[in-house]
Design a protein around this motif. Structure first.
Motif, PDB file in Angstrom:
ATOM      1  N   UNK A   1       0.815  -1.215   0.000  1.00  0.00           N
ATOM      2  CA  UNK A   1       0.000   0.000   0.000  1.00  0.00           C
ATOM      3  C   UNK A   1       0.852   1.269   0.000  1.00  0.00           C
TER       4      UNK A   1
ATOM      5  N   UNK B   1       4.832   5.980  -1.898  1.00  0.00           N
ATOM      6  CA  UNK B   1       6.004   6.852  -1.914  1.00  0.00           C
ATOM      7  C   UNK B   1       6.461   7.111  -0.487  1.00  0.00           C
TER       8      UNK B   1
ATOM      9  N   UNK C   1       9.337   9.766   1.816  1.00  0.00           N
ATOM     10  CA  UNK C   1      10.339  10.822   1.853  1.00  0.00           C
ATOM     11  C   UNK C   1      10.971  10.819   3.231  1.00  0.00           C
TER      12      UNK C   1
ATOM     13  N   UNK D   1       7.915   9.508  13.215  1.00  0.00           N
ATOM     14  CA  UNK D   1       9.076  10.161  13.836  1.00  0.00           C
ATOM     15  C   UNK D   1       9.864   9.118  14.586  1.00  0.00           C
TER      16      UNK D   1
ATOM     17  N   UNK E   1      16.829  13.236  15.262  1.00  0.00           N
ATOM     18  CA  UNK E   1      16.096  12.042  14.879  1.00  0.00           C
ATOM     19  C   UNK E   1      15.723  12.140  13.418  1.00  0.00           C
ATOM     20  N   UNK E   2      14.896  11.207  12.962  1.00  0.00           N
ATOM     21  CA  UNK E   2      14.481  11.302  11.572  1.00  0.00           C
ATOM     22  C   UNK E   2      12.972  11.238  11.466  1.00  0.00           C
ATOM     23  N   UNK E   3      12.502  11.734  10.344  1.00  0.00           N
ATOM     24  CA  UNK E   3      11.068  11.708  10.107  1.00  0.00           C
ATOM     25  C   UNK E   3      10.850  11.127   8.719  1.00  0.00           C
ATOM     26  N   UNK E   4       9.940  10.183   8.623  1.00  0.00           N
ATOM     27  CA  UNK E   4       9.658   9.535   7.345  1.00  0.00           C
ATOM     28  C   UNK E   4       8.188   9.744   7.019  1.00  0.00           C
ATOM     29  N   UNK E   5       7.956  10.290   5.838  1.00  0.00           N
ATOM     30  CA  UNK E   5       6.591  10.564   5.401  1.00  0.00           C
ATOM     31  C   UNK E   5       6.221   9.515   4.366  1.00  0.00           C
ATOM     32  N   UNK E   6       5.121   8.822   4.601  1.00  0.00           N
ATOM     33  CA  UNK E   6       4.712   7.757   3.678  1.00  0.00           C
ATOM     34  C   UNK E   6       3.385   8.113   3.018  1.00  0.00           C
ATOM     35  N   UNK E   7       3.288   7.879   1.727  1.00  0.00           N
ATOM     36  CA  UNK E   7       1.996   7.946   1.045  1.00  0.00           C
ATOM     37  C   UNK E   7       1.430   6.538   1.000  1.00  0.00           C
ATOM     38  N   UNK E   8       0.189   6.409   1.442  1.00  0.00           N
ATOM     39  CA  UNK E   8      -0.402   5.084   1.601  1.00  0.00           C
ATOM     40  C   UNK E   8      -1.757   5.024   0.915  1.00  0.00           C
TER      41      UNK E   8
ATOM     42  N   UNK F   1      -0.618  -0.985  10.311  1.00  0.00           N
ATOM     43  CA  UNK F   1       0.359  -1.427   9.317  1.00  0.00           C
ATOM     44  C   UNK F   1       1.649  -0.606   9.424  1.00  0.00           C
TER      45      UNK F   1
ATOM     46  N   UNK G   1       3.729  -1.828  12.151  1.00  0.00           N
ATOM     47  CA  UNK G   1       4.438  -3.033  11.702  1.00  0.00           C
ATOM     48  C   UNK G   1       5.672  -2.670  10.886  1.00  0.00           C
ATOM     49  N   UNK G   2       5.538  -1.704   9.980  1.00  0.00           N
ATOM     50  CA  UNK G   2       6.677  -1.262   9.158  1.00  0.00           C
ATOM     51  C   UNK G   2       7.820  -0.773  10.038  1.00  0.00           C
TER      52      UNK G   2
ATOM     53  N   UNK H   1       9.518  -3.743  11.661  1.00  0.00           N
ATOM     54  CA  UNK H   1      10.243  -4.616  10.743  1.00  0.00           C
ATOM     55  C   UNK H   1      11.394  -3.927  10.028  1.00  0.00           C
ATOM     56  N   UNK H   2      11.231  -2.645   9.708  1.00  0.00           N
ATOM     57  CA  UNK H   2      12.250  -2.010   8.862  1.00  0.00           C
ATOM     58  C   UNK H   2      12.702  -0.629   9.317  1.00  0.00           C
ATOM     59  N   UNK H   3      11.735   0.224   9.646  1.00  0.00           N
ATOM     60  CA  UNK H   3      12.100   1.643   9.743  1.00  0.00           C
ATOM     61  C   UNK H   3      12.889   1.999  10.991  1.00  0.00           C
TER      62      UNK H   3
END
Lengths: 80, 80
Positions: free
Chosen positions: A32, A35, A37, B6, B39-46, B57, B60-61, B64-66
């Motif tokens: 899902x 993208x 960033x 975040x 720190x870091x910030x990750x923006x996801x398009x879902x 979800x 979970x990401x 598992x990964x981030x």
């Protein structure tokens, strides 16, 4: 007082880290995600009581050191 | 839908990047800065409409990964 600075790439600037994240997520089965960033967030502890002047100073910090304003944009939030 | 993740180091974990930032800022004359953490910030398009399941979800990401949950903590915010 605390200042939260969020720094991210300007729109249109290539973000290979974000692409790698999006790709890894879809490879892991999170299809899902369309993208991603990646940016950074910097939390500063600041002496003083005046939030307005603190915000101005933190903006100066961003321009001088924290952000690369050629390719990055930033936002500042002051928390007491 | 957008998810903002975040990720920051847990309290007590050494943050050399944050220290370097705080030191550089005081060296530049911003003596009101007493500490910094990066720190870091990750923006996801879902894709999808259901915010609650999206949040689950994304958690979970992170697991598992981030995020590296041994030394990092994370927070997830869903925006429509």
């Amino acid at each position: 007082m605390k200042a939260i600075v969020q720094i991210g790439l300007k729109p249109g600037v290539l973000d290979p880290q974000g692409r790698a994240i999006a790709r890894s997520l879809t490879d892991l089965g999170f299809e899902e995600v369309t993208a991603a960033r990646q940016g950074k967030v910097i939390e500063l502890d600041i002496k003083g009581e005046d939030a307005a002047s603190a915000e101005q100073r933190v903006n100066e910090m961003c321009e001088k050191l924290l952000a690369n304003t050629v390719i990055e944009s930033y936002s500042v939030k002051i928390e007491s």
